[in-house]
Design a protein around this motif. Structure first.
Motif, mmCIF file in Angstrom:
data_model
loop_
_atom_site.group_PDB
_atom_site.id
_atom_site.type_symbol
_atom_site.label_atom_id
_atom_site.label_comp_id
_atom_site.label_asym_id
_atom_site.label_seq_id
_atom_site.Cartn_x
_atom_site.Cartn_y
_atom_site.Cartn_z
ATOM 1 N N ASP A 28 -2.861 -0.610 25.018
ATOM 2 C CA ASP A 28 -3.465 -1.849 24.537
ATOM 3 C C ASP A 28 -2.689 -3.034 25.096
ATOM 4 O O ASP A 28 -1.477 -2.963 25.311
ATOM 5 N N GLY A 29 -3.402 -4.137 25.338
ATOM 6 C CA GLY A 29 -2.774 -5.407 25.700
ATOM 7 C C GLY A 29 -2.724 -6.298 24.475
ATOM 8 O O GLY A 29 -3.727 -6.441 23.762
ATOM 9 N N SER A 56 -5.918 -5.301 20.420
ATOM 10 C CA SER A 56 -7.240 -4.911 20.911
ATOM 11 C C SER A 56 -7.639 -5.754 22.119
ATOM 12 O O SER A 56 -8.705 -6.381 22.149
ATOM 13 N N GLY A 57 -6.740 -5.800 23.111
ATOM 14 C CA GLY A 57 -7.009 -6.615 24.299
ATOM 15 C C GLY A 57 -6.910 -8.095 24.018
ATOM 16 O O GLY A 57 -7.623 -8.899 24.641
ATOM 17 N N ILE A 58 -6.037 -8.486 23.098
ATOM 18 C CA ILE A 58 -5.854 -9.886 22.680
ATOM 19 C C ILE A 58 -7.182 -10.467 22.212
ATOM 20 O O ILE A 58 -7.605 -11.549 22.634
ATOM 21 N N SER A 59 -7.848 -9.729 21.318
ATOM 22 C CA SER A 59 -9.160 -10.164 20.840
ATOM 23 C C SER A 59 -9.210 -10.397 19.332
ATOM 24 O O SER A 59 -10.086 -11.102 18.847
ATOM 25 N N ARG A 60 -8.260 -9.824 18.580
ATOM 26 C CA ARG A 60 -8.299 -10.002 17.124
ATOM 27 C C ARG A 60 -6.904 -9.775 16.536
ATOM 28 O O ARG A 60 -6.047 -9.136 17.150
ATOM 29 N N LEU A 61 -6.706 -10.325 15.321
ATOM 30 C CA LEU A 61 -5.438 -10.161 14.628
ATOM 31 C C LEU A 61 -5.221 -8.694 14.280
ATOM 32 O O LEU A 61 -6.062 -8.064 13.646
ATOM 33 N N ILE A 219 2.748 -6.203 25.956
ATOM 34 C CA ILE A 219 2.715 -7.364 25.072
ATOM 35 C C ILE A 219 3.281 -8.601 25.765
ATOM 36 O O ILE A 219 4.379 -8.561 26.341
ATOM 37 N N LEU A 220 2.531 -9.705 25.693
ATOM 38 C CA LEU A 220 3.061 -11.012 26.038
ATOM 39 C C LEU A 220 3.732 -11.557 24.789
ATOM 40 O O LEU A 220 3.080 -11.768 23.768
#
Length: 228
Positions: A28-29, A56-61, A219-220
């Motif tokens: 996951d990103g 979730s691909g930087i889509s949700r908390l 992770i960024l």
């Protein structure tokens, strides 16, 4: 005979591919944003941390952590803390689980080796989760390395750290004794005034997930450290 050999070979290929698929980690990103306020009054030290983690691909908390602690400065190099963490886990869509943690922490500025500042953070956690009745015990050890890139007082520093998590017992809500996860970070620390800094970089997390095997997160990581 040849037909049977072909069938056997095909079967072995299917088994091998299935084994590889089962062994492949779930990846996951993510984006983790952390703000931590550090302070002290005399020998009494404290910090307060807020950290949303977006997955979730930087889509949700995915997770939200609020973590305050109060401690005692034994000397300039060693500080002991007692803290509490409130954790909201949004990993399963439509379901939020709550975790409460008590933790004890030892922060140790080990010193400087060949121009590299070395520090350690040891944390012992007691964890309660809304989905179970057991207390999960976990030990975390973080080693951090920082080297200024120039000789200037407010120099940007190259930073690297690694943190190993070990679960000390089984709990009915998920954890299993043994290796839990490891995190490794590489990035830069930028001064922004006084002792406050911003840290930005890449964080890799490899975690054991009993239900899904291995999880691998890219992770960024953005961190704001405010120190008074």
């Amino acid at each position: 005979m040849i037909g049977r050999a072909h069938l056997l070979l095909a079967g072995l290929c299917l088994v091998a591919s299935g084994a590889r698929a089962a062994a492949d980690p779930v990846q996951d990103g993510q984006l983790w944003i952390n703000t931590t306020l550090f302070g002290s009054v005399g020998d009494v030290a404290f910090f307060a941390e807020a950290q949303p983690r977006i997955g979730s691909g930087i889509s949700r908390l995915d997770q939200l952590i609020l973590r305050p602690a109060v401690g005692w400065k034994v000397n300039e190099s060693l500080t002991l803390y007692q803290g509490y963490a409130y954790v909201e886990d949004h990993g399963t869509p439509g379901r939020v689980s709550i975790e409460d943690r008590s933790f004890q922490e030892i922060n140790w500025k080990i010193g400087e080796i060949a121009g590299v500042k070395v520090s350690s953070r040891t944390r012992f956690e007691q964890r309660w989760q809304s989905g179970g009745r057991d207390v999960g015990f976990r030990l975390r050890e973080n080693l951090r390395f920082a080297r200024p890139l120039t000789e200037a007082k407010d120099s940007i520093s190259a930073v690297g750290w690694t943190e190993l998590f070990v679960a000390l017992n089984d709990a009915d809500w998920g954890p299993r004794a043994g290796f839990d996860r490891i995190r490794t970070f590489v990035g830069l620390e930028l001064p922004i005034g006084g002792q406050s800094t911003v840290e930005i970089g890449y964080l890799n997390q490899t975690a054991r997930a009993p239900a899904r095997g291995t999880e691998l997160d890219h992770i960024l990581s953005l961190n704001l450290f405010i120190r008074n």
